[in-house]
Design a protein around this motif. Structure first.
Motif, PDB file in Angstrom:
ATOM      1  N   LYS A  82       0.903  -1.180  -0.005  1.00 14.99           N
ATOM      2  CA  LYS A  82       0.195  -0.122  -0.126  1.00 14.99           C
ATOM      3  C   LYS A  82       0.799   1.267  -0.110  1.00 14.99           C
ATOM      4  O   LYS A  82       0.624   2.200  -0.796  1.00 14.99           O
ATOM      5  N   TRP A  83       1.787   1.196   0.710  1.00 17.26           N
ATOM      6  CA  TRP A  83       2.786   2.333   0.687  1.00 17.26           C
ATOM      7  C   TRP A  83       3.612   2.601  -0.602  1.00 17.26           C
ATOM      8  O   TRP A  83       3.541   3.614  -0.989  1.00 17.26           O
ATOM      9  N   ALA A  84       3.845   1.403  -1.026  1.00 15.62           N
ATOM     10  CA  ALA A  84       4.733   1.321  -2.239  1.00 15.62           C
ATOM     11  C   ALA A  84       3.747   2.054  -3.728  1.00 15.62           C
ATOM     12  O   ALA A  84       4.401   2.501  -4.602  1.00 15.62           O
ATOM     13  N   THR A  85       2.658   1.781  -3.403  1.00 18.82           N
ATOM     14  CA  THR A  85       1.688   2.130  -4.566  1.00 18.82           C
ATOM     15  C   THR A  85       0.926   3.499  -4.324  1.00 18.82           C
ATOM     16  O   THR A  85       0.092   3.970  -5.217  1.00 18.82           O
ATOM     17  N   THR A  86       1.204   4.310  -3.068  1.00 18.03           N
ATOM     18  CA  THR A  86       0.623   5.567  -2.804  1.00 18.03           C
ATOM     19  C   THR A  86       1.574   6.677  -3.267  1.00 18.03           C
ATOM     20  O   THR A  86       2.787   6.526  -2.715  1.00 18.03           O
ATOM     21  N   VAL A  87       1.307   7.478  -4.025  1.00 16.01           N
ATOM     22  CA  VAL A  87       2.145   8.531  -4.873  1.00 16.01           C
ATOM     23  C   VAL A  87       1.420   9.715  -5.008  1.00 16.01           C
ATOM     24  O   VAL A  87       0.329   9.705  -5.250  1.00 16.01           O
ATOM     25  N   TYR A  88       2.412  10.817  -4.615  1.00 18.64           N
ATOM     26  CA  TYR A  88       1.521  12.057  -4.822  1.00 18.64           C
ATOM     27  C   TYR A  88       2.512  12.759  -5.923  1.00 18.64           C
ATOM     28  O   TYR A  88       3.657  12.792  -5.750  1.00 18.64           O
ATOM     29  N   VAL A  89       1.961  13.287  -7.132  1.00 19.50           N
ATOM     30  CA  VAL A  89       2.410  13.736  -8.013  1.00 19.50           C
ATOM     31  C   VAL A  89       1.988  15.100  -8.399  1.00 19.50           C
ATOM     32  O   VAL A  89       0.798  15.333  -8.727  1.00 19.50           O
ATOM     33  N   LEU A  90       3.037  15.918  -8.603  1.00 19.34           N
ATOM     34  CA  LEU A  90       2.765  17.429  -9.102  1.00 19.34           C
ATOM     35  C   LEU A  90       3.289  17.620 -10.339  1.00 19.34           C
ATOM     36  O   LEU A  90       4.589  17.288 -10.670  1.00 19.34           O
ATOM     37  N   THR A  91       2.543  18.087 -11.191  1.00 20.65           N
ATOM     38  CA  THR A  91       3.181  18.386 -12.491  1.00 20.65           C
ATOM     39  C   THR A  91       3.017  19.744 -12.721  1.00 20.65           C
ATOM     40  O   THR A  91       2.261  20.551 -12.080  1.00 20.65           O
ATOM     41  N   ASP A  92       2.983  20.486 -13.786  1.00 24.86           N
ATOM     42  CA  ASP A  92       2.932  21.919 -14.426  1.00 24.86           C
ATOM     43  C   ASP A  92       1.556  22.053 -14.355  1.00 24.86           C
ATOM     44  O   ASP A  92       1.160  23.516 -14.729  1.00 24.86           O
ATOM     45  N   ARG A  93       0.481  21.084 -14.511  1.00 26.93           N
ATOM     46  CA  ARG A  93      -0.588  21.285 -14.866  1.00 26.93           C
ATOM     47  C   ARG A  93      -1.649  21.080 -13.555  1.00 26.93           C
ATOM     48  O   ARG A  93      -2.990  21.385 -13.671  1.00 26.93           O
ATOM     49  N   ARG A  94      -1.344  19.958 -12.759  1.00 22.68           N
ATOM     50  CA  ARG A  94      -2.360  19.541 -12.087  1.00 22.68           C
ATOM     51  C   ARG A  94      -1.594  18.621 -10.670  1.00 22.68           C
ATOM     52  O   ARG A  94      -0.361  18.447 -10.760  1.00 22.68           O
ATOM     53  N   LEU A  95      -2.138  18.293  -9.570  1.00 16.32           N
ATOM     54  CA  LEU A  95      -1.747  17.776  -8.554  1.00 16.32           C
ATOM     55  C   LEU A  95      -2.676  16.481  -8.616  1.00 16.32           C
ATOM     56  O   LEU A  95      -4.028  16.375  -8.609  1.00 16.32           O
TER      57      LEU A  95
END
Length: 177
Positions: A82-95
């Motif tokens: 569960k930890w390995a598949t939880t990811v927070y991603v910030l791009t130049d367009r969205r969170l």
């Protein structure tokens, strides 16, 4: 471009640029590693007390080890996945927030809709270097809560930088000459 987080690349559209990727802080797994150590200790202790001179001792040992393996899978391996598949991603367009092992969940928030980004850091969290980010949007829908984010103030500042860049018009408006 950020490297080392190939998992995030699959979430990007063609002309979208990856800015920041984070997983939950490693302290999420501290309790699971304690549980694993206790499981191993319990299995070793149980095997120590098995009367090896009895005919059924191999069956008893097999049951003890099997129970230990099942407990380790449930209490350590599944939370690790569960930890390995939880990811927070910030791009130049969205969170984006993605999580889930078998069934996946995801949430996206366009940066042009972000109104506020607040962080909460308790004493223990401050000592360990993580916190919670609450991102509020302009829509009726609830905001996003990113829990146990490493270096939340840095992530908050990066979100604000990207929000400002996304809300800035590409071409200045005004009289054309």
């Amino acid at each position: 471009m950020i490297t080392g987080m190939a998992i995030a690349d699959r979430y990007l559209s063609e002309d979208e640029e990856l800015v920041h990727v984070a997983r939950q802080h490693w302290t999420v797994l501290a309790g699971e590693f304690v549980a694993l150590a206790l499981i191993v200790a319990a299995v070793v202790a149980a095997l120590w007390f098995v009367p090896w001179e009895q005919d059924w001792s191999l069956i008893a040992a097999g049951v003890v080890v099997a129970v230990g393996v099942v407990a380790a899978l449930v209490l350590w391996f599944v939370p690790m996945l569960k930890w390995a598949t939880t990811v927070y991603v910030l791009t130049d367009r969205r969170l984006m927030m993605r999580d889930g092992i078998i069934s996946r969940q995801g949430r996206d928030m366009p940066l042009t809709r972000v109104n506020d980004v607040a962080f909460t850091i308790g004493l223990w969290e401050r000592l360990m270097g993580y916190g919670t980010l609450s991102v509020q949007s302009a829509s009726e829908q609830e905001g996003m809560v990113l829990k146990r984010v490493p270096r939340p103030q840095r992530f908050q500042a990066e979100i604000y930088r990207q929000v400002n860049a996304a809300q800035r018009p590409e071409y200045p408006s005004g009289p054309q000459g």
